[in-house]
Scaffold this motif. Structure first.
Motif, PDB file in Angstrom:
ATOM      1  N   UNK A  17      -7.780   4.103   9.833  1.00 37.29           N
ATOM      2  CA  UNK A  17      -8.219   2.920   9.090  1.00 37.29           C
ATOM      3  C   UNK A  17      -8.476   1.791  10.075  1.00 37.29           C
ATOM      4  N   UNK A  18      -9.620   1.191   9.921  1.00 36.65           N
ATOM      5  CA  UNK A  18     -10.026   0.134  10.863  1.00 36.65           C
ATOM      6  C   UNK A  18     -10.184  -1.177  10.109  1.00 36.65           C
ATOM      7  N   UNK A  19      -9.613  -2.234  10.670  1.00 33.73           N
ATOM      8  CA  UNK A  19      -9.718  -3.528  10.030  1.00 33.73           C
ATOM      9  C   UNK A  19     -10.398  -4.509  10.978  1.00 33.73           C
ATOM     10  N   UNK A  20     -11.285  -5.300  10.441  1.00 35.96           N
ATOM     11  CA  UNK A  20     -11.933  -6.335  11.255  1.00 35.96           C
ATOM     12  C   UNK A  20     -10.987  -7.542  11.318  1.00 35.96           C
ATOM     13  N   UNK A  21     -10.488  -7.825  12.487  1.00 38.51           N
ATOM     14  CA  UNK A  21      -9.529  -8.941  12.611  1.00 38.51           C
ATOM     15  C   UNK A  21     -10.106 -10.097  13.429  1.00 38.51           C
ATOM     16  N   UNK A  22     -11.450 -10.192  13.396  1.00 38.12           N
ATOM     17  CA  UNK A  22     -12.104 -11.217  14.204  1.00 38.12           C
ATOM     18  C   UNK A  22     -11.621 -12.628  13.831  1.00 38.12           C
ATOM     19  N   UNK A  23     -11.560 -12.910  12.518  1.00 40.18           N
ATOM     20  CA  UNK A  23     -11.141 -14.252  12.087  1.00 40.18           C
ATOM     21  C   UNK A  23      -9.725 -14.567  12.565  1.00 40.18           C
ATOM     22  N   UNK A  24      -8.862 -13.559  12.350  1.00 38.34           N
ATOM     23  CA  UNK A  24      -7.471 -13.720  12.757  1.00 38.34           C
ATOM     24  C   UNK A  24      -7.382 -14.010  14.258  1.00 38.34           C
ATOM     25  N   UNK A  25      -8.117 -13.207  15.030  1.00 42.56           N
ATOM     26  CA  UNK A  25      -8.078 -13.341  16.475  1.00 42.56           C
ATOM     27  C   UNK A  25      -8.606 -14.712  16.914  1.00 42.56           C
ATOM     28  N   UNK A  26      -9.689 -15.129  16.258  1.00 47.98           N
ATOM     29  CA  UNK A  26     -10.274 -16.420  16.641  1.00 47.98           C
ATOM     30  C   UNK A  26      -9.335 -17.574  16.308  1.00 47.98           C
ATOM     31  N   UNK A  27      -8.665 -17.450  15.142  1.00 45.67           N
ATOM     32  CA  UNK A  27      -7.699 -18.498  14.786  1.00 45.67           C
ATOM     33  C   UNK A  27      -6.541 -18.546  15.772  1.00 45.67           C
ATOM     34  N   UNK A  39      -6.636 -17.686  18.880  1.00 44.78           N
ATOM     35  CA  UNK A  39      -7.106 -18.308  20.116  1.00 44.78           C
ATOM     36  C   UNK A  39      -7.135 -19.821  19.984  1.00 44.78           C
ATOM     37  N   UNK A  40      -7.593 -20.259  18.793  1.00 46.64           N
ATOM     38  CA  UNK A  40      -7.690 -21.700  18.564  1.00 46.64           C
ATOM     39  C   UNK A  40      -6.294 -22.335  18.620  1.00 46.64           C
ATOM     40  N   UNK A  41      -5.337 -21.669  17.985  1.00 37.44           N
ATOM     41  CA  UNK A  41      -3.969 -22.196  17.964  1.00 37.44           C
ATOM     42  C   UNK A  41      -3.392 -22.258  19.385  1.00 37.44           C
ATOM     43  N   UNK A  42      -3.648 -21.184  20.118  1.00 30.61           N
ATOM     44  CA  UNK A  42      -3.156 -21.159  21.501  1.00 30.61           C
ATOM     45  C   UNK A  42      -3.738 -22.313  22.310  1.00 30.61           C
ATOM     46  N   UNK A  43      -5.027 -22.562  22.057  1.00 31.45           N
ATOM     47  CA  UNK A  43      -5.698 -23.628  22.777  1.00 31.45           C
ATOM     48  C   UNK A  43      -5.087 -24.986  22.404  1.00 31.45           C
ATOM     49  N   UNK A  44      -4.865 -25.173  21.094  1.00 32.38           N
ATOM     50  CA  UNK A  44      -4.265 -26.429  20.626  1.00 32.38           C
ATOM     51  C   UNK A  44      -2.881 -26.632  21.229  1.00 32.38           C
ATOM     52  N   UNK A  45      -2.155 -25.539  21.276  1.00 25.48           N
ATOM     53  CA  UNK A  45      -0.804 -25.602  21.814  1.00 25.48           C
ATOM     54  C   UNK A  45      -0.822 -26.027  23.277  1.00 25.48           C
ATOM     55  N   UNK A  46      -1.786 -25.490  24.000  1.00 27.68           N
ATOM     56  CA  UNK A  46      -1.830 -25.819  25.423  1.00 27.68           C
ATOM     57  C   UNK A  46      -2.251 -27.283  25.618  1.00 27.68           C
ATOM     58  N   UNK A  47      -3.154 -27.763  24.732  1.00 28.62           N
ATOM     59  CA  UNK A  47      -3.526 -29.175  24.799  1.00 28.62           C
ATOM     60  C   UNK A  47      -2.304 -30.038  24.508  1.00 28.62           C
ATOM     61  N   UNK A  48      -1.564 -29.629  23.472  1.00 26.65           N
ATOM     62  CA  UNK A  48      -0.370 -30.369  23.067  1.00 26.65           C
ATOM     63  C   UNK A  48       0.650 -30.425  24.208  1.00 26.65           C
ATOM     64  N   UNK A  49       0.814 -29.284  24.865  1.00 25.35           N
ATOM     65  CA  UNK A  49       1.769 -29.233  25.969  1.00 25.35           C
ATOM     66  C   UNK A  49       1.370 -30.183  27.089  1.00 25.35           C
ATOM     67  N   UNK A  50       0.041 -30.191  27.357  1.00 21.33           N
ATOM     68  CA  UNK A  50      -0.442 -31.079  28.417  1.00 21.33           C
ATOM     69  C   UNK A  50      -0.205 -32.531  28.044  1.00 21.33           C
ATOM     70  N   UNK A  51      -0.456 -32.837  26.754  1.00 22.44           N
ATOM     71  CA  UNK A  51      -0.278 -34.226  26.318  1.00 22.44           C
ATOM     72  C   UNK A  51       1.188 -34.636  26.384  1.00 22.44           C
TER      73      UNK A  51
END
Lengths: 130, 294
Positions: B46-56, B58-70
């Motif tokens: 069974x194959x599931x498309x998890x593109x949305x999940x993966x993109x979200x 990535x976005x969260x990780x990016x936000x977190x890293x911005x937050x850490x820098x701030x």
């Protein structure tokens, strides 16, 4: 009347050292007022004195934030030298940081923690009650 | 093919999962595949498309890293305020004090006198700013059980001179055994701020008071500070009341930091603060702190 043989200030801030020397000059309580620009320079001198059986200053006023060796490093290393326990050390800092405050408490220096600006009267009282 | 062989070799019908990505019409898509043996020679895939999940993700990780820098920047800034700025104002004040000793008449010159005032004010501002910044890094895990009655009592004693001068009566109506889980320094500061606030903004011509009470409401311990002071027009100032450097009364000395700090301290302890007020009637601040059996 001179009550002390030597009082030392360790501070990289030239204006602070200037102020301190002026205050001491006006008070006229010490024969020698010496100054060092960082913890390392002061420590090297104290170590040499210790090896030559020369005496330490009676009182040390110690800044915290300094290049090379900061105040805490100096404090901890100086305390390892023989007979350094008899020397009174005051922390004299512009730091308002609770981290520094905690470090002072850890070392039992709560009563010896002074915040800049140190005013003339405060300094005089301090030396009077020594 | 390897996965299929592996599935078949497993006796216990274990699910083998893996993720992979493919480029489909120029867009990178992510998939998650689950494989399980079915019978002797078949495998269900069974194959599931998890593109949305993966993109979200990535976005969260990016936000977190911005937050850490701030956060790091803010920490550096705190350091600059508490060390560097402070040492300059301390020097300025020191030099002015020397000048005063050597040449006191020079302070008759308004320029010099104002410079002195400015140095003192700058010093105060930096101390306040530092307090605000330090609070941002307050640790909610430092909460311990504190007797609320005693805390209020202690604060009342320390402001008693101020209260007497202003003709304000202070009433501690908290039960003697009420305890609250809190960061003690914050609780002290909150109570102190609330009391001095009530005293400062008392109303002339009435028997002024500040009354402190407490109660339980759902999962909260509620502490109320009620006064009959000048009050504040909430429809006008409500939004800004807890803001930084906001002052609403020009006739008393206020720096506009008290309520800002109080609110932040309460929030660090997972609580909240409400206010009700009417001009020329009085103000009631209600503080909610999480109630824990202590």
């Amino acid at each position: 009347m001179k009550m002390f043989k030597e009082i030392t200030i360790i501070d990289d801030d030239k204006i602070q050292v200037f102020l301190f020397l002026k205050f001491m000059e006006k008070m006229d309580k010490a024969e020698i007022v010496s100054s060092f620009v960082n913890g390392k320079e002061a420590f090297d001198e104290m170590k040499e004195r210790s090896e030559n059986n020369a005496s330490y200053p009676d009182i040390i006023f110690l800044d915290l934030n300094m290049p090379v060796w900061d105040g805490w490093l100096f404090y901890d290393e100086f305390k390892k030298l023989p007979n350094s326990d008899a020397i009174t050390i005051y922390i004299l800092t512009s730091s308002l940081s609770s981290v520094d405050n905690d470090k002072a408490i850890e070392r039992g220096l709560n009563e010896k923690y002074l915040n800049k600006p140190l005013n003339f009267e405060q300094l005089r009282e301090l030396l009077q009650n020594k | 093919m390897e996965v299929i062989d592996e599935c078949l070799s497993k006796k216990n019908q274990e699910v083998i999962s893996f993720e992979y990505e493919l480029e489909i019409s120029g867009r990178r898509r992510f998939f998650n595949a689950n494989n399980i043996a079915f019978g002797e020679d078949k495998v269900i895939v069974s194959v599931r498309d998890i593109t949305d999940y993966q993109e979200n993700l990535d976005r969260i990780k990016q936000l977190l890293s911005i937050q850490e820098k701030q956060n790091e920047k803010l920490l550096n800034f705190t350091h600059i305020v508490s060390h560097n700025l402070r040492s300059h104002t301390a020097n300025m004040q020191g030099l002015l004090s020397l000048l005063k000793m050597d040449d006191p008449e020079i302070f008759d010159n308004p320029y010099v006198d104002l410079m002195n005032t400015s140095a003192e004010n700058l010093n105060d501002t930096i101390a306040n700013l530092n307090e605000v910044l330090e609070m941002t890094f307050g640790d909610p895990d430092d909460k311990i059980s504190v007797n609320l009655y005693k805390t209020v009592d202690k604060s009342i004693k320390s402001v008693s001179t101020l209260a007497k001068e202003a003709g304000v009566s202070l009433y501690n109506e908290i039960d003697k055994d009420v305890a609250v889980k809190s960061i003690p320094a914050y609780l002290d500061s909150i109570v102190f701020n609330m009391l001095t606030n009530g005293i400062k903004f008392h109303r002339a011509g009435v028997d002024s008071y500040v009354r402190v009470t407490s109660s339980r409401k759902d999962s909260f311990l509620v502490i109320q500070f009620e006064d009959n002071g000048v009050g504040v027009d909430l429809s006008l100032h409500g939004e800004k009341l807890f803001g930084m450097y906001k002052t609403f009364h020009s006739h008393v000395e206020s720096k506009g930091l008290g309520l800002f700090i109080t609110k932040n301290q309460i929030e660090v302890m997972d609580g909240k603060i409400d206010v009700e007020s009417e001009v020329n009637k009085g103000t009631t601040f209600t503080i909610y702190l999480p109630y824990e059996d202590v």
